[in-house]
Motif scaffolding. Structure first.
Motif: not given
Ligand SMILES: [Fe+2]
Length: 317
Positions: A168, A260, A282, A286
Motif C-alpha cells: 500500500h 486521490m 482514486h 493507485d
Molecule cells: Fe487507494
C-alpha cells in the motif's frame, strides 16, 4: 525472484521515494528499535517485530504457501476472495499482490498516517499543529478499521494455497514522488486548468478518462484560479488526514492540494479555508504507484496480470 526479495524491493523503493527522505525514515526505524530494546520480555512478545524493519506496516507479506521462484503475478487494487478464485481459474499464478491493505496490514493502516505530519511540516505546517490534529484522526481511523473482517481474503489465500502480499504505502510513495517531481518541473502551472492539463498527460489518468472513470477534476476552486503553492500532502500516508488541517495549510502558504479522493466534510473545510483541491482519481492514482513498482518486476522477467481496477501501464517500453 523469491517472495521476500519482491517484498524487500518494494520496501526499499518505498523508502527511497518517501517524501520525508530515506534518512528520516531510517531514523524513525532506529528509534523504534531503541524503544523495543527497553521493553519488558512480556511486552517484547506482544510487539509487532515487523515494525523493526518495515516502516510501512500497511504493506506486508500475508501468506507464503510455497516459497518458490515467482514468474507470474496477479495484481489488483483490491484483492478479495473473488480475485483469489480468479487466480485459481487462470492457473499458474505464483503470487497475488493487492494494493489496498488486507489482514494485519489493514489492522495497521493508521500506523503509516504519522508520516502525514512530517509531510505537512515540509510544506510549512508547524509540526506541533500537524501532530495535534492528526492524533485525533489517526485514532478515528484505527477505530474505523477495527470492525472489519481483516482476515477474510487472507484465509481464502491460505485455503487455496496462494502466496499473497499487499503493497500500500510503498506504492503510494512512488505515486507521490512521481507527481511531486512532475509538478515541480513545470513552473508554468499558474492556474488550476494548467494543472488539470498536466495531470491528463499521465497515461493512467488518460486511460481512466478513456474508460469513462473519473479523471483529474477540480473539487474545490475554479479553473481560472491561480494554483499558488501546490502540495502533495494527500497522495500517501494511509488515508485522508484531518479536515481541520486545511485552515492550517492555508496559513502555511499552501494554495492547492492534489488528492486521490476527498470526503464531503474535507471538501467543505477546504472551501472554507480557500484551498483549491484537485482530485486526480482514486483507482488511477493507485494504479500509477503500483505500475511504477511493477515495472521493476517486469524488468526482472516477471509476468504481470492486472485485475481488480488496476490500470496497467508499463514504462519499460
Ligand atoms: Fe487507494
Amino acid at each position: 525472484m523469491k517472495i521476500k526479495e519482491i517484498f524487500n524491493l518494494a520496501i526499499k523503493m518505498g523508502m527511497e521515494a518517501d517524501l520525508r527522505g530515506k534518512k528520516e525514515v531510517e531514523r524513525i526505524l532506529e528509534r523504534k528499535r531503541k524503544k523495543y530494546e527497553r521493553l519488558s520480555e512480556k511486552e517484547k512478545e506482544e510487539f509487532d517485530k515487523e515494525a523493526l524493519e518495515n516502516p510501512y506496516l500497511d504493506s506486508r507479506i500475508l501468506n507464503i504457501a510455497k516459497d518458490k521462484e515467482i514468474k507470474r503475478v496477479l495484481v489488483g487494487i483490491d484483492i478479495e476472495p473473488a480475485e483469489i478464485l480468479l487466480a485459481k481459474e487462470i492457473g499458474h499464478i505464483d503470487l497475488i499482490i493487492s494494493h489496498h491493505p488486507l489482514g494485519k496490514a489493514l489492522a495497521h493502516l493508521h500506523d503509516v498516517m504519522e508520516m502525514q505530519c512530517d509531510i505537512l511540516n515540509l510544506y510549512g505546517v508547524p509540526i506541533n499543529v500537524a501532530e495535534g490534529l492528526m492524533k485525533e484522526r489517526i485514532s478515528e481511523v484505527a477505530r474505523g478499521v477495527n470492525r472489519l473482517n481483516h482476515q477474510r481474503t487472507v484465509d481464502c489465500a491460505k485455503i487455496l494455497g496462494f502466496n499473497l502480499m499487499c503493497l500500500h504505502t510503498v506504492c503510494d510513495n512512488l505515486a507521490a514522488k512521481f507527481l511531486k517531481e512532475k509538478i515541480e518541473k513545470e513552473n508554468h502551472l499558474m492556474r488550476l486548468e494548467d494543472l488539470i492539463e498536466l495531470l491528463k498527460e499521465i497515461p493512467e489518468y488518460k486511460k481512466a478518462i478513456e474508460l469513462g472513470l473519473p479523471g483529474p477534476k477540480i473539487f474545490v476552486g475554479e479553473k481560472e484560479r491561480r494554483c499558488g503553492k501546490i502540495a502533495i500532502t494527500e497522495i500517501t500516508g494511509g488515508t485522508e488526514g484531518s479536515p481541520k488541517l486545511y485552515e492550517k495549510m492555508a496559513i502555511a502558504g499552501i494554495g492547492t492540494v492534489i488528492g486521490m479522493h476527498i470526503s464531503e466534510e474535507h471538501k467543505k473545510e477546504a472551501e472554507a479555508a480557500h484551498i483549491n483541491v484537485v482530485i486526480a482519481g482514486h483507482m488511477s492514482s493507485d494504479s500509477l504507484g503500483v505500475n511504477l513498482f511493477l515495472d521493476e518486476l517486469e524488468k526482472r522477467g516477471i509476468e504481470i496480470i492486472p485485475c481488480s481496477g488496476l490500470i496497467r501501464v508499463s514504462r519499460n517500453k
